[in-house]
Design a protein around this motif. Structure first.
Motif, PDB file in Angstrom:
ATOM      1  N   ALA A   1       0.830  -1.211   0.000  1.00  0.00           N
ATOM      2  CA  ALA A   1       0.000   0.000   0.000  1.00  0.00           C
ATOM      3  C   ALA A   1       0.863   1.260   0.000  1.00  0.00           C
ATOM      4  N   LEU A   2       1.950   1.255   0.771  1.00  0.00           N
ATOM      5  CA  LEU A   2       2.834   2.422   0.806  1.00  0.00           C
ATOM      6  C   LEU A   2       3.571   2.587  -0.522  1.00  0.00           C
ATOM      7  N   ALA A   3       3.969   1.474  -1.130  1.00  0.00           N
ATOM      8  CA  ALA A   3       4.617   1.555  -2.443  1.00  0.00           C
ATOM      9  C   ALA A   3       3.660   2.140  -3.476  1.00  0.00           C
ATOM     10  N   GLU A   4       2.405   1.734  -3.410  1.00  0.00           N
ATOM     11  CA  GLU A   4       1.399   2.267  -4.325  1.00  0.00           C
ATOM     12  C   GLU A   4       1.163   3.757  -4.075  1.00  0.00           C
ATOM     13  N   ARG A   5       1.151   4.140  -2.810  1.00  0.00           N
ATOM     14  CA  ARG A   5       0.928   5.556  -2.477  1.00  0.00           C
ATOM     15  C   ARG A   5       2.079   6.429  -2.942  1.00  0.00           C
ATOM     16  N   ARG A   6       3.284   5.881  -2.965  1.00  0.00           N
ATOM     17  CA  ARG A   6       4.445   6.648  -3.396  1.00  0.00           C
ATOM     18  C   ARG A   6       4.410   6.972  -4.891  1.00  0.00           C
TER      19      ARG A   6
ATOM     20  N   THR B   1       1.947   8.375  -6.453  1.00  0.00           N
ATOM     21  CA  THR B   1       1.345   9.710  -6.560  1.00  0.00           C
ATOM     22  C   THR B   1       1.922  10.694  -5.546  1.00  0.00           C
ATOM     23  N   ARG B   2       2.651  10.172  -4.552  1.00  0.00           N
ATOM     24  CA  ARG B   2       3.275  11.040  -3.551  1.00  0.00           C
ATOM     25  C   ARG B   2       4.711  10.562  -3.324  1.00  0.00           C
ATOM     26  N   PRO B   3       5.602  10.858  -4.269  1.00  0.00           N
ATOM     27  CA  PRO B   3       6.963  10.314  -4.223  1.00  0.00           C
ATOM     28  C   PRO B   3       7.798  10.784  -3.041  1.00  0.00           C
ATOM     29  N   ASP B   4       7.408  11.870  -2.393  1.00  0.00           N
ATOM     30  CA  ASP B   4       8.179  12.318  -1.222  1.00  0.00           C
ATOM     31  C   ASP B   4       7.835  11.522   0.036  1.00  0.00           C
TER      32      ASP B   4
ATOM     33  N   PHE C   1      21.700  -9.940  22.938  1.00  0.00           N
ATOM     34  CA  PHE C   1      21.322 -11.352  22.907  1.00  0.00           C
ATOM     35  C   PHE C   1      22.575 -12.218  22.847  1.00  0.00           C
ATOM     36  N   ASP C   2      22.596 -13.272  23.635  1.00  0.00           N
ATOM     37  CA  ASP C   2      23.750 -14.169  23.638  1.00  0.00           C
ATOM     38  C   ASP C   2      23.758 -15.090  22.430  1.00  0.00           C
ATOM     39  N   ALA C   3      22.611 -15.660  22.096  1.00  0.00           N
ATOM     40  CA  ALA C   3      22.536 -16.624  20.994  1.00  0.00           C
ATOM     41  C   ALA C   3      22.217 -15.913  19.686  1.00  0.00           C
ATOM     42  N   PRO C   4      22.819 -16.351  18.580  1.00  0.00           N
ATOM     43  CA  PRO C   4      22.498 -15.760  17.273  1.00  0.00           C
ATOM     44  C   PRO C   4      21.065 -16.083  16.864  1.00  0.00           C
ATOM     45  N   VAL C   5      20.507 -15.253  16.012  1.00  0.00           N
ATOM     46  CA  VAL C   5      19.114 -15.367  15.589  1.00  0.00           C
ATOM     47  C   VAL C   5      19.057 -15.597  14.084  1.00  0.00           C
ATOM     48  N   SER C   6      18.289 -16.588  13.658  1.00  0.00           N
ATOM     49  CA  SER C   6      18.054 -16.803  12.233  1.00  0.00           C
ATOM     50  C   SER C   6      17.082 -15.742  11.730  1.00  0.00           C
ATOM     51  N   VAL C   7      17.435 -15.102  10.625  1.00  0.00           N
ATOM     52  CA  VAL C   7      16.651 -13.987  10.106  1.00  0.00           C
ATOM     53  C   VAL C   7      16.247 -14.277   8.660  1.00  0.00           C
ATOM     54  N   TYR C   8      14.999 -13.993   8.347  1.00  0.00           N
ATOM     55  CA  TYR C   8      14.474 -14.133   6.988  1.00  0.00           C
ATOM     56  C   TYR C   8      14.158 -12.741   6.450  1.00  0.00           C
ATOM     57  N   LEU C   9      14.550 -12.499   5.197  1.00  0.00           N
ATOM     58  CA  LEU C   9      14.360 -11.185   4.581  1.00  0.00           C
ATOM     59  C   LEU C   9      13.620 -11.328   3.257  1.00  0.00           C
ATOM     60  N   THR C  10      12.825 -10.332   2.921  1.00  0.00           N
ATOM     61  CA  THR C  10      12.139 -10.339   1.631  1.00  0.00           C
ATOM     62  C   THR C  10      13.168 -10.181   0.516  1.00  0.00           C
ATOM     63  N   HIS C  11      12.890 -10.828  -0.593  1.00  0.00           N
ATOM     64  CA  HIS C  11      13.784 -10.728  -1.745  1.00  0.00           C
ATOM     65  C   HIS C  11      13.040 -10.276  -2.987  1.00  0.00           C
ATOM     66  N   GLN C  12      11.770  -9.868  -2.812  1.00  0.00           N
ATOM     67  CA  GLN C  12      10.971  -9.403  -3.936  1.00  0.00           C
ATOM     68  C   GLN C  12      10.555  -7.966  -3.698  1.00  0.00           C
ATOM     69  N   SER C  13      10.502  -7.195  -4.765  1.00  0.00           N
ATOM     70  CA  SER C  13      10.039  -5.816  -4.673  1.00  0.00           C
ATOM     71  C   SER C  13       8.523  -5.799  -4.576  1.00  0.00           C
ATOM     72  N   PRO C  14       7.974  -4.817  -3.849  1.00  0.00           N
ATOM     73  CA  PRO C  14       6.511  -4.726  -3.773  1.00  0.00           C
ATOM     74  C   PRO C  14       5.905  -4.477  -5.139  1.00  0.00           C
ATOM     75  N   LYS C  15       4.756  -5.118  -5.351  1.00  0.00           N
ATOM     76  CA  LYS C  15       4.073  -4.955  -6.639  1.00  0.00           C
ATOM     77  C   LYS C  15       3.016  -3.885  -6.541  1.00  0.00           C
ATOM     78  N   ARG C  16       2.901  -3.097  -7.597  1.00  0.00           N
ATOM     79  CA  ARG C  16       1.842  -2.093  -7.637  1.00  0.00           C
ATOM     80  C   ARG C  16       0.507  -2.775  -7.887  1.00  0.00           C
ATOM     81  N   ARG C  17      -0.512  -2.201  -7.260  1.00  0.00           N
ATOM     82  CA  ARG C  17      -1.844  -2.731  -7.498  1.00  0.00           C
ATOM     83  C   ARG C  17      -2.297  -2.369  -8.896  1.00  0.00           C
ATOM     84  N   LYS C  18      -3.032  -3.280  -9.505  1.00  0.00           N
ATOM     85  CA  LYS C  18      -3.587  -2.993 -10.819  1.00  0.00           C
ATOM     86  C   LYS C  18      -4.800  -2.101 -10.669  1.00  0.00           C
ATOM     87  N   THR C  19      -4.928  -1.129 -11.568  1.00  0.00           N
ATOM     88  CA  THR C  19      -6.058  -0.225 -11.520  1.00  0.00           C
ATOM     89  C   THR C  19      -6.995  -0.502 -12.673  1.00  0.00           C
TER      90      THR C  19
END
Length: 331
Positions: free
Chosen positions: A222-227, A229-232, A313-331
């Motif tokens: 939603a924020l990617a879509e809003r940007r 029309t409002r790139p700032d 934190f003493d123990a390391p943490v497994s981290v998952y990250l997104t690897h895809q760019s947000p998609k614009r909604r179709k209008t």
């Protein structure tokens, strides 16, 4: 407030007699499309509709609200709306849709024209103020402090400090408001709530990753879509964890607030630095839920090459990250 609770068994008995209460099913519109089953003769209330619309009926009409949320966050919120609109006989179905199914309750396909059962609708003028949804839904009946598992989602505006170099403070406030309005509306429609706004960020909480993870992706898109029309408008980065939290009140006699204490809060806050602009970071606890309930979101998150050593934190943490760019909604 004139909001009560009703068990599935009590509701089943009440529906056998006249006049039966009006049943309101509180979900997002895409949730209705994915699962069209509902209680017989239920009328949908769209949680992602802005501004929210409520039936405009005699205020003595008995109403029972239910939802699919873990913890009945959406049905509790709709019940508050109805109470603010003047309805006097409101109940929330205890356990919601899952409890109704578990009790062998009758179901029916929700027809597209179900909302036409109500001749008149009214717009909710203003969200009623009151206790956090956690107190009214997730923590109902528990003496504070209380312990329970919750999902935590931190939302952060990327490079927000730079805004002050190019915008007047009033303009920055407008951008923060536009940003947080989207964040809040999506959190609410996904059965969550905002615990606190902190400058250019916010902490959201949900009863389960089943709700917080789809909310994170919806906020991102939603924020990617809003940007467009409002790139700032700044980009977003988010981080999630899930685990046991202790919830209690802190402060003095003059000012007290609800506090969430637990490792999940600190883990999610630390993970924010690892999420790229427009990205989402999640822990193994979140992924365990995603793999069973939201495979499409699980597929969009990949394991970081190495476990991360987070500050404090003493123990390391497994981290998952997104690897895809947000998609614009179709209008």
């Amino acid at each position: 407030m004139s909001i009560g609770r009703i068990t599935p068994a009590a509701l089943s008995e009440r529906l056998r007699h006249s006049p039966a209460p009006l049943l309101l099913d509180a979900r997002r519109r895409d949730a209705f499309r994915r699962e069209p089953l509902a209680l017989p003769h239920a009328v949908p209330i769209h949680m992602d509709e802005q501004p929210p619309q409520l039936p405009d009926l005699p205020r003595s009409t008995p109403i029972v609200v239910y939802c699919l949320c873990n913890g009945q966050a959406s049905s509790t919120r709709v019940a508050r709306w109805l109470d603010a609109a003047g309805y006097r006989d409101i109940a929330v179905l205890d356990g919601g849709w899952p409890a109704w199914l578990a009790g062998g309750g009758v179901t029916a396909v929700l027809a597209p024209e179900a909302r036409r059962q109500i001749a008149g609708w009214t717009v909710l003028a203003e969200e009623p103020q009151g206790d956090l949804i956690a107190e009214a839904a997730f923590l109902r009946g528990l003496a504070l402090p209380a312990r329970r598992d919750l999902a935590v989602l931190f939302v952060d505006m990327v490079d927000s400090t730079r805004l002050f170099a190019t915008h007047a403070p009033e303009q920055v406030l407008g951008l923060v408001q536009a940003f947080m309005e989207i964040v809040t509306e999506i959190a609410v429609s996904h059965c969550g709530d905002v615990h606190d706004f902190e400058g250019d960020g916010a902490m959201l909480y949900f009863a389960s990753p089943t709700e917080s993870l789809p909310a994170a992706f919806a906020i991102r898109d939603a924020l990617a879509e809003r940007r467009v029309t409002r790139p700032d408008l700044p980009e977003v980065r988010m981080a999630l964890d899930f685990g046991p939290l202790v919830i209690g009140r802190i402060g003095g006699r003059e000012r007290r607030g609800l506090s969430f204490i637990g490792t999940a809060v600190h883990t999610a806050a630390r993970l924010l630095k690892l999420a790229p602009p427009g990205g989402i970071a999640a822990t193994e606890a979140v992924m365990n839920h995603a793999r069973t309930s939201h495979q499409e979101h699980a597929d969009a998150l990949v394991l970081h090459a190495e476990p991360q050593h987070l500050k404090g934190f003493d123990a390391p943490v497994s981290v998952y990250l997104t690897h895809q760019s947000p998609k614009r909604r179709k209008t």
